[in-house]
Each structure stands twice: as structure tokens, then as C-alpha cells.
Design a protein around this motif. Structure first.
Motif, PDB file in Angstrom:
ATOM      1  N   ILE A 111     -11.510  -2.270  12.038  1.00  0.00           N
ATOM      2  CA  ILE A 111     -12.184  -2.540  10.763  1.00  0.00           C
ATOM      3  C   ILE A 111     -11.339  -2.049   9.589  1.00  0.00           C
ATOM      4  CG2 ILE A 111     -14.189  -1.945   9.359  1.00  0.00           C
ATOM      5  CD1 ILE A 111     -15.847  -1.951  11.913  1.00  0.00           C
ATOM      6  N   SER A 112     -10.723  -0.884   9.734  1.00  0.00           N
ATOM      7  CA  SER A 112      -9.893  -0.356   8.646  1.00  0.00           C
ATOM      8  C   SER A 112      -8.708  -1.255   8.360  1.00  0.00           C
ATOM      9  CB  SER A 112      -9.407   1.053   9.001  1.00  0.00           C
ATOM     10  OG  SER A 112     -10.489   1.935   9.172  1.00  0.00           O
ATOM     11  N   ILE A 113      -8.082  -1.757   9.426  1.00  0.00           N
ATOM     12  CA  ILE A 113      -6.906  -2.611   9.241  1.00  0.00           C
ATOM     13  C   ILE A 113      -7.298  -3.958   8.647  1.00  0.00           C
ATOM     14  CG2 ILE A 113      -5.119  -3.898  10.470  1.00  0.00           C
ATOM     15  CD1 ILE A 113      -4.885  -1.539  12.376  1.00  0.00           C
ATOM     16  N   ILE A 114      -8.349  -4.567   9.171  1.00  0.00           N
ATOM     17  CA  ILE A 114      -8.727  -5.914   8.734  1.00  0.00           C
ATOM     18  C   ILE A 114      -9.257  -5.918   7.306  1.00  0.00           C
ATOM     19  CG2 ILE A 114     -10.404  -7.750   9.113  1.00  0.00           C
ATOM     20  CD1 ILE A 114     -10.071  -7.350  12.085  1.00  0.00           C
ATOM     21  N   THR A 115     -10.085  -4.943   6.964  1.00  0.00           N
ATOM     22  CA  THR A 115     -10.768  -4.983   5.675  1.00  0.00           C
ATOM     23  C   THR A 115      -9.920  -4.482   4.518  1.00  0.00           C
ATOM     24  OG1 THR A 115     -11.762  -2.821   6.125  1.00  0.00           O
ATOM     25  CG2 THR A 115     -13.035  -4.784   6.728  1.00  0.00           C
ATOM     26  N   GLU A 116      -9.019  -3.516   4.748  1.00  0.00           N
ATOM     27  CA  GLU A 116      -8.323  -2.940   3.604  1.00  0.00           C
ATOM     28  C   GLU A 116      -6.845  -2.665   3.852  1.00  0.00           C
ATOM     29  OE1 GLU A 116      -7.583  -1.849  -0.142  1.00  0.00           O
ATOM     30  OE2 GLU A 116      -9.378  -2.795   0.674  1.00  0.00           O
ATOM     31  N   SER A 117      -6.522  -1.971   4.916  1.00  0.00           N
ATOM     32  CA  SER A 117      -5.141  -1.510   5.096  1.00  0.00           C
ATOM     33  C   SER A 117      -4.164  -2.669   5.223  1.00  0.00           C
ATOM     34  CB  SER A 117      -5.043  -0.597   6.325  1.00  0.00           C
ATOM     35  OG  SER A 117      -5.874   0.526   6.184  1.00  0.00           O
ATOM     36  N   GLY A 118      -4.507  -3.660   6.055  1.00  0.00           N
ATOM     37  CA  GLY A 118      -3.606  -4.794   6.241  1.00  0.00           C
ATOM     38  C   GLY A 118      -3.336  -5.572   4.969  1.00  0.00           C
ATOM     39  N   ALA A 251      14.486  -6.707 -15.156  1.00  0.00           N
ATOM     40  CA  ALA A 251      13.511  -7.709 -14.732  1.00  0.00           C
ATOM     41  C   ALA A 251      13.110  -7.518 -13.278  1.00  0.00           C
ATOM     42  CB  ALA A 251      14.083  -9.120 -14.939  1.00  0.00           C
ATOM     43  N   ALA A 252      14.100  -7.246 -12.409  1.00  0.00           N
ATOM     44  CA  ALA A 252      13.788  -7.017 -11.000  1.00  0.00           C
ATOM     45  C   ALA A 252      12.914  -5.778 -10.821  1.00  0.00           C
ATOM     46  CB  ALA A 252      15.078  -6.880 -10.196  1.00  0.00           C
ATOM     47  N   THR A 253      13.263  -4.711 -11.533  1.00  0.00           N
ATOM     48  CA  THR A 253      12.481  -3.479 -11.412  1.00  0.00           C
ATOM     49  C   THR A 253      11.071  -3.649 -11.963  1.00  0.00           C
ATOM     50  OG1 THR A 253      14.510  -2.172 -11.634  1.00  0.00           O
ATOM     51  CG2 THR A 253      12.421  -1.033 -12.000  1.00  0.00           C
ATOM     52  N   SER A 254      10.961  -4.234 -13.139  1.00  0.00           N
ATOM     53  CA  SER A 254       9.638  -4.406 -13.738  1.00  0.00           C
ATOM     54  C   SER A 254       8.779  -5.377 -12.933  1.00  0.00           C
ATOM     55  CB  SER A 254       9.779  -4.909 -15.182  1.00  0.00           C
ATOM     56  OG  SER A 254      10.439  -6.160 -15.223  1.00  0.00           O
ATOM     57  N   SER A 255       9.394  -6.340 -12.275  1.00  0.00           N
ATOM     58  CA  SER A 255       8.610  -7.259 -11.438  1.00  0.00           C
ATOM     59  C   SER A 255       7.929  -6.512 -10.306  1.00  0.00           C
ATOM     60  CB  SER A 255       9.520  -8.353 -10.865  1.00  0.00           C
ATOM     61  OG  SER A 255      10.084  -9.145 -11.890  1.00  0.00           O
ATOM     62  N   VAL A 256       8.659  -5.618  -9.660  1.00  0.00           N
ATOM     63  CA  VAL A 256       8.087  -4.848  -8.554  1.00  0.00           C
ATOM     64  C   VAL A 256       7.031  -3.869  -9.060  1.00  0.00           C
ATOM     65  CG1 VAL A 256       8.593  -3.220  -6.700  1.00  0.00           C
ATOM     66  CG2 VAL A 256      10.193  -5.074  -7.205  1.00  0.00           C
ATOM     67  N   VAL A 257       7.352  -3.147 -10.117  1.00  0.00           N
ATOM     68  CA  VAL A 257       6.432  -2.124 -10.628  1.00  0.00           C
ATOM     69  C   VAL A 257       5.134  -2.752 -11.127  1.00  0.00           C
ATOM     70  CG1 VAL A 257       6.116  -0.359 -12.388  1.00  0.00           C
ATOM     71  CG2 VAL A 257       8.286  -0.524 -11.179  1.00  0.00           C
ATOM     72  N   LEU A 258       5.245  -3.777 -11.956  1.00  0.00           N
ATOM     73  CA  LEU A 258       4.050  -4.396 -12.519  1.00  0.00           C
ATOM     74  C   LEU A 258       3.226  -5.112 -11.447  1.00  0.00           C
ATOM     75  CD1 LEU A 258       5.505  -5.840 -15.845  1.00  0.00           C
ATOM     76  CD2 LEU A 258       4.047  -3.838 -15.571  1.00  0.00           C
ATOM     77  N   SER A 259       3.899  -5.794 -10.529  1.00  0.00           N
ATOM     78  CA  SER A 259       3.167  -6.477  -9.457  1.00  0.00           C
ATOM     79  C   SER A 259       2.401  -5.478  -8.600  1.00  0.00           C
ATOM     80  CB  SER A 259       4.133  -7.292  -8.587  1.00  0.00           C
ATOM     81  OG  SER A 259       4.769  -8.303  -9.334  1.00  0.00           O
ATOM     82  N   SER A 260       3.044  -4.387  -8.222  1.00  0.00           N
ATOM     83  CA  SER A 260       2.369  -3.378  -7.399  1.00  0.00           C
ATOM     84  C   SER A 260       1.193  -2.761  -8.138  1.00  0.00           C
ATOM     85  CB  SER A 260       3.370  -2.286  -6.993  1.00  0.00           C
ATOM     86  OG  SER A 260       4.456  -2.823  -6.269  1.00  0.00           O
ATOM     87  N   LEU A 261       1.386  -2.464  -9.417  1.00  0.00           N
ATOM     88  CA  LEU A 261       0.299  -1.880 -10.209  1.00  0.00           C
ATOM     89  C   LEU A 261      -0.872  -2.844 -10.330  1.00  0.00           C
ATOM     90  CD1 LEU A 261      -0.808   0.355 -12.045  1.00  0.00           C
ATOM     91  CD2 LEU A 261       0.427  -0.699 -13.942  1.00  0.00           C
ATOM     92  N   PHE A 262      -0.592  -4.098 -10.636  1.00  0.00           N
ATOM     93  CA  PHE A 262      -1.671  -5.081 -10.786  1.00  0.00           C
ATOM     94  C   PHE A 262      -2.360  -5.368  -9.457  1.00  0.00           C
ATOM     95  CE2 PHE A 262       0.712  -6.924 -14.660  1.00  0.00           C
ATOM     96  CZ  PHE A 262       0.125  -5.962 -15.468  1.00  0.00           C
ATOM     97  N   ILE A 263      -1.623  -5.304  -8.350  1.00  0.00           N
ATOM     98  CA  ILE A 263      -2.238  -5.500  -7.035  1.00  0.00           C
ATOM     99  C   ILE A 263      -3.242  -4.389  -6.745  1.00  0.00           C
ATOM    100  CG2 ILE A 263      -1.751  -5.332  -4.557  1.00  0.00           C
ATOM    101  CD1 ILE A 263       0.746  -7.010  -5.064  1.00  0.00           C
ATOM    102  N   ILE A 264      -2.874  -3.160  -7.045  1.00  0.00           N
ATOM    103  CA  ILE A 264      -3.795  -2.039  -6.806  1.00  0.00           C
ATOM    104  C   ILE A 264      -5.034  -2.171  -7.685  1.00  0.00           C
ATOM    105  CG2 ILE A 264      -4.044   0.463  -7.012  1.00  0.00           C
ATOM    106  CD1 ILE A 264      -1.061   0.674  -6.315  1.00  0.00           C
ATOM    107  N   LEU A 265      -4.840  -2.521  -8.956  1.00  0.00           N
ATOM    108  CA  LEU A 265      -5.988  -2.692  -9.842  1.00  0.00           C
ATOM    109  C   LEU A 265      -6.858  -3.869  -9.411  1.00  0.00           C
ATOM    110  CD1 LEU A 265      -4.289  -2.068 -13.314  1.00  0.00           C
ATOM    111  CD2 LEU A 265      -5.652  -0.476 -11.957  1.00  0.00           C
ATOM    112  N   ALA A 266      -6.224  -4.969  -9.024  1.00  0.00           N
ATOM    113  CA  ALA A 266      -6.983  -6.130  -8.575  1.00  0.00           C
ATOM    114  C   ALA A 266      -7.737  -5.831  -7.290  1.00  0.00           C
ATOM    115  CB  ALA A 266      -6.044  -7.324  -8.371  1.00  0.00           C
ATOM    116  N   ASP A 267      -7.157  -5.007  -6.427  1.00  0.00           N
ATOM    117  CA  ASP A 267      -7.826  -4.665  -5.179  1.00  0.00           C
ATOM    118  C   ASP A 267      -9.127  -3.917  -5.441  1.00  0.00           C
ATOM    119  OD1 ASP A 267      -7.778  -4.492  -2.219  1.00  0.00           O
ATOM    120  OD2 ASP A 267      -7.633  -2.336  -2.605  1.00  0.00           O
ATOM    121  N   VAL A 268      -9.127  -3.048  -6.435  1.00  0.00           N
ATOM    122  CA  VAL A 268     -10.354  -2.324  -6.788  1.00  0.00           C
ATOM    123  C   VAL A 268     -11.443  -3.313  -7.208  1.00  0.00           C
ATOM    124  CG1 VAL A 268     -11.363  -0.645  -8.363  1.00  0.00           C
ATOM    125  CG2 VAL A 268      -9.070  -0.269  -7.454  1.00  0.00           C
ATOM    126  N   VAL A 269     -11.082  -4.271  -8.045  1.00  0.00           N
ATOM    127  CA  VAL A 269     -12.061  -5.252  -8.524  1.00  0.00           C
ATOM    128  C   VAL A 269     -12.517  -6.162  -7.386  1.00  0.00           C
ATOM    129  CG1 VAL A 269     -12.429  -7.160 -10.133  1.00  0.00           C
ATOM    130  CG2 VAL A 269     -11.070  -5.180 -10.839  1.00  0.00           C
TER     131      VAL A 269
END
Length: 279
Positions: A111-118, A251-269
Motif C-alpha cells: 500500500i505504501s509503494i502503490i499509493t505514495e512512494s512509487g 536552465a538545466a539546473t532550474s528545470s530540475v529544481v523547479l520541477s521537483s519543487l512543483f511536484i512536491i507541492l502538487a503531490d500535497v494537493v
């Protein structure tokens, strides 16, 4: 002793007021830049949607990007999922033994892997690999005027460059998430079997009897949103590079940083929305 040394220097009211004005201007500039960036990325995404909805469709480039995002990221996602499964098994086992609930270990791992960790591990891993690649590739094309040359020759760069990459990220993230889930479950069973032998069939039956499609489908398909975030952010950063080769690195660095940050925020929502619509 001088008067200043004995009583301290007196603060000039005009200087203090000037400092406050400068700080206010700096905060206003930061806020304006923040909202301008979101406005520009919104206009960029709208332009990509309009370009992708009109023919001709770049199917050959889309399939090439599907291979770039999917198959070339599969091994990295597989290894990340395997490590996640082993760690979950080892850490959870010791905690459950302490509370006398060892029999629930397969269900907790699955359940942990399927719902969130994966899903979240897949999003962050692909963000690091694909996001940096897209940002660097489009950034180098921008600083070498290749994108301007495409526009001059009548080719829409949004249709040819951005749309296939964004769509490839959206389509491949759910499949890569399934890969991480499978790898995590298998390696979780392996780690558990090393400590206490258990057949894989019994492990799956014990874990999956508490899992329904409501637990499986929404977390898997929310990775499509992660793919949209990675594709849009990386393409936008790459196609708006300034400053030559240094700009490509930024651009390469900001792409990774911003994408990771937005993914974490989107995951909460998204987790909250899933709990509301799929209780």
C-alpha cells in the motif's frame, strides 16, 4: 570622550526611511517577478496547446521523445523502486515487530509503494534526468539561434520542440510509475524473505487483499500531472535562456529544481483531492 562615543550615534530618520523604501521596492520587485514568471509560463503553455491542436502533427518526434523519456529512464526508475522497496521492508519490519504487528508487513509495503512512494519517487527521478536533459537541449538550441532559424523557416518551435516533449512526459510517467511499483514490491518481498522465508504468492495475497482500484488508479494517474509539470517547466526554462553557455547550465539546473519543487507541492494537493473524491 566625545558626545557620539558616550551617548551613541543617533539614527537619522531620513536614512531609516530611505532604507525602508529600498526594502519595500526590493520586496515589490521580487513579487512582481514571481507573478510575471507564472504569467509567462501560463502564456507559454497556452501557446503550446494551440500549436499542438493544429496540424501537422509531429508524430515521428513524439515517438522519439517517448523513447527518450520512457525506455531510457526505465532502468533508473527500476533501481530507485528496488531501493525503496528494500528500505521500506527493513524499516517497517523492525517497527512492526516492536508493536507485535508483523503479519501486516506485506500490506503496509504494498500500500505504501502503490499509493505514495512509487509515484513520488518516479516523479523526482524523472525530473532529475529528463528535466535537466530537456532544459539543456532546448537551451543550447536557443543560444545557438536554432530556434530562431526554425521560426524563420516557418516551423513552429512550440509544435516541433515543446509539444512532443510535454506529451511524452505525460504519457510515460504513469508507465514508469508502474515500473517503480513492481520493482519496489518485488524487492520488498526479497528483503522480507531474507529475514523470514515467505512465498511470493503469499506475500501478494496478504498485501493485495486490502488494495482496491480506488487505491491503485488515482495515485498512478496523478503521475501524469507530474509529467505535465516536468515537461512544461523544462521546456519553458530551456526556450527562454539568456546569457550564452552559462544560461544553458542555469536552465538545466532550474528545470530540475523547479520541477521537483512543483511536484512536491502538487503531490500535497493531489493527495488531498484523491482523499476527497476517492474516500
Amino acid at each position: 570622550m566625545s558626545v557620539e562615543g558616550r551617548y551613541g550615534t543617533q539614527t537619522n530618520p531620513q536614512a531609516r526611511a530611505g532604507t525602508l523604501v529600498q526594502e519595500f521596492d526590493a520586496c515589490r520587485y521580487v513579487l512582481r517577478s514571481f507573478f510575471e514568471w507564472f504569467g509567462n509560463i501560463g502564456l507559454f503553455f497556452w501557446g503550446v496547446l494551440k500549436a499542438a491542436a493544429t496540424p501537422p502533427y509531429e508524430l515521428r518526434e513524439l515517438f522519439r521523445q517517448l523513447d527518450e523519456v520512457g525506455s531510457k529512464s526505465a532502468m533508473l526508475v527500476l533501481l530507485a523502486g528496488a531501493a525503496m522497496g528494500v528500505v521500506l521492508s527493513l524499516e517497517t519490519r523492525s517497527s512492526l515487530i516492536r508493536f507485535g504487528a508483523k503479519s501486516t508487513l506485506p500490506a503496509i509495503i504494498i500500500i505504501s509503494i502503490i499509493t505514495e512512494s512509487g509515484p513520488i519517487i518516479t516523479g523526482l527521478v524523472v525530473s532529475g534526468r529528463v528535466g535537466a536533459g530537456i532544459g539543456a537541449a532546448l537551451g543550447s538550441m536557443k543560444v545557438t539561434d536554432q530556434i530562431d532559424a526554425m521560426e524563420a523557416s516557418g516551423v513552429n518551435p512550440y509544435r516541433y520542440l515543446a509539444a512532443p516533449r510535454i506529451l511524452a512526459c505525460v504519457l510515460m510517467l504513469p508507465l514508469l510509475s508502474l515500473t517503480a511499483d513492481f520493482s519496489g514490491v518485488v524487492m520488498g518481498w526479497v528483503a522480507n524473505t531474507v529475514a523470514e522465508p515467505m512465498s511470493f504468492r503469499l506475500f501478494l495475497e496478504s498485501g493485495l487483499k486490502h488494495v482496491t482500484f480506488h487505491d491503485f488508479l488515482p495515485p498512478t494517474f496523478k503521475t501524469a500531472v507530474f509529467g505535465l509539470i516536468i515537461g512544461v517547466t523544462s521546456c519553458f526554462q530551456g526556450m527562454h535562456v539568456h546569457g550564452g553557455t552559462e544560461g544553458v547550465g542555469r536552465a538545466a539546473t532550474s528545470s530540475v529544481v523547479l520541477s521537483s519543487l512543483f511536484i512536491i507541492l502538487a503531490d500535497v494537493v493531489l493527495v488531498r483531492l484523491i482523499l476527497v473524491f476517492f474516500p
